[in-house]
Design a protein around this motif. Structure first.
Motif, PDB file in Angstrom:
ATOM      1  N   MET A 170       0.733  14.530 101.934  1.00  0.00           N
ATOM      2  CA  MET A 170       0.247  14.230 100.586  1.00  0.00           C
ATOM      3  C   MET A 170       1.366  13.800  99.648  1.00  0.00           C
ATOM      4  O   MET A 170       1.129  13.084  98.678  1.00  0.00           O
ATOM      5  N   GLN A 174       0.294  10.613  97.786  1.00  0.00           N
ATOM      6  CA  GLN A 174       0.246  10.722  96.329  1.00  0.00           C
ATOM      7  C   GLN A 174       0.905   9.527  95.654  1.00  0.00           C
ATOM      8  O   GLN A 174       0.472   9.076  94.586  1.00  0.00           O
ATOM      9  N   LEU A 206      -4.285  16.295  93.773  1.00  0.00           N
ATOM     10  CA  LEU A 206      -3.195  15.332  93.622  1.00  0.00           C
ATOM     11  C   LEU A 206      -3.660  13.894  93.423  1.00  0.00           C
ATOM     12  O   LEU A 206      -2.979  13.106  92.774  1.00  0.00           O
ATOM     13  N   ARG A 207      -4.802  13.530  94.015  1.00  0.00           N
ATOM     14  CA  ARG A 207      -5.307  12.169  93.891  1.00  0.00           C
ATOM     15  C   ARG A 207      -6.819  12.169  93.652  1.00  0.00           C
ATOM     16  O   ARG A 207      -7.610  11.699  94.468  1.00  0.00           O
TER      17      ARG A 207
END
Length: 432
Positions: A170, A174, A206-207
């Protein structure tokens, strides 16, 4: 000036020779025998069936690591293999046979559900039969629960668990702002379920702008044709503008066949994988995977540094066939850690060795790992790589080492120190 350059060159050569001597143990017939009684180790793994290639890759790694330990002298390890056929009941039967055969150290990894069953069985055995207690060293079963809710004094994990691996992936995803949609697919057992669950959680944190367009679990080791899955992935991701990505924890043939099917279906998105760096996956994708396939690992052949390069070259010299090219640094560190703990304990008593393992801090070829006593989760660096062509004429971003003679390898794009990869634990360790 020439004299100074010559001296520097000689010094560099000396470092390389020393590093090579550290890890390039001779083949079994060349290793010196020890007067000490060999320490019996049992590897319980799926060595046949659709995922047998992954088990054989593990065996090569353990053989190489043991050759190195035995060649040093002072301690002799004896590895015996037991084929679980990837089945829990077979693994439990193999555990009973291994203990009866005198093994006091059990190694397994290619299935978190099997690992969970072994932990339970070993806990009960060690309580019932303290004179024949055994330790379980886990090199690949990465369901986080195994060092959290199901943690055991008798179990030690040497791979980063799924949440740690996902967090490393990630960090790259990200920053990849081109990705607008994601399809989650995995094997339908505890590990595959954990990967998808954590992917959802971390994407949301995070996204949140990325749309999850599909989520699917499939039977482990039983799907022969992944084309229907690949066609669904292609159709679902096409509904969202921008680049798409598949996130999967698949391993062995389940990953290779999925990737082959994606290529045949014409899927042109990215793959964020736990194990896309070997076992046929790069060759299956070919040029279509360059810049598109991302993999997380504890180490990759193209990790920068002279010690890392010497380590990899030594493995390839020991196992020169292209299809045997899958070296795991963590398995080498695991065996070094066990040897260190046995020698520190001064015996093979499971309780004494376990207490020594809890304090383990080991370095090999520039890679350092330490055991966290609180949950028996090994702490080590992680790397993320992206698939690239092997370096050649005009190859700007090529890599020095390819995978399995495919002409494609992985270029390291992110390195995480052990403390960056570390995560908290909920383990409530019960000690004898």
């Amino acid at each position: 000036m020439f004299s100074r350059v010559l001296k520097l060159a000689i010094a560099a050569l000396s470092v390389a020779v020393s590093a090579y001597a550290q890890i390039a143990a001779p083949a079994p017939q060349a290793a010196q025998a020890s007067a000490a009684q060999p320490v019996r180790i049992a590897m319980i793994e799926g060595l046949s069936g659709p995922l047998g290639n992954a088990g054989e890759a593990v065996h090569r790694n353990l053989v190489w690591a043991i050759e190195r330990v035995n060649a040093r002298g002072g301690l002799q390890l004896d590895l015996r293999r037991y084929d679980s056929k990837g089945q829990t009941e077979e693994a439990l039967a193999a555990l009973r046979a291994a203990i009866d055969d005198g093994a006091r150290f059990i190694m397994q990894g290619n299935s978190s559900s099997v690992a969970a069953a072994l932990i339970d069985a070993i806990d009960k055995h060690n309580e019932r039969d303290p004179a024949r207690r055994v330790l379980f060293l886990n090199y690949s079963a990465v369901d986080p629960i195994l060092t959290n809710e199901k943690c055991s004094f008798w179990h030690f994990r040497f791979d980063a668990h799924a949440d740690m691996r996902m967090a490393a992936l990630m960090r790259v995803l990200q920053e990849d702002r081109t990705v607008r949609s994601v399809y989650l697919i995995g094997q339908d057992y505890s590990f595959g379920q954990a990967v998808l669950r954590e992917a959802r959680r971390q994407l949301g944190a995070l996204r949140p702008d990325i749309q999850i367009v599909g989520e699917e679990l499939h039977p482990i080791g039983r799907v022969k044709d992944f084309l229907p899955y690949a066609q669904k992935i292609k159709a679902r991701t096409a509904e969202v503008r921008g680049t798409s990505a598949v996130i999967t924890g698949n391993w062995g043939n389940d990953l290779t066949l999925l990737i082959k099917a994606a290529r045949e279906a014409g899927y042109d998105g990215k793959f964020y994988t736990f194990y896309g760096n070997a076992l046929g996956a790069p060759a299956a994708l070919g040029a279509a995977g360059v810049g598109q396939v991302v993999a997380v690992a504890d180490w990759l052949p193209n990790v920068p540094g002279a010690q890392s390069e010497v380590f990899y070259r030594a493995f390839r010299e020991r196992f020169p066939r292209p299809e045997d090219d899958y070296v795991h640094m963590r398995m080498q560190l695991m065996m070094e850690t066990l040897a260190q703990a046995i020698q520190k304990a001064g015996s093979t008593d499971a309780t004494a060795v376990a207490r020594a393992l809890e304090q383990a801090d080991v370095t090999l070829s520039g890679q350092r790992g330490r055991m966290r006593a609180g949950d028996h989760q090994f702490q080590q660096p992680l790397v993320v790589g992206v698939m690239a062509r092997q370096a050649g004429d005009g190859e700007k971003d090529g890599v020095k080492f390819d995978v399995e003679g495919s002409g494609y390898g992985f270029r390291v794009i992110r390195q995480l120190k052990a403390e960056q990869a570390e995560q908290p634990t909920t383990c409530q360790m019960v000690r004898p």
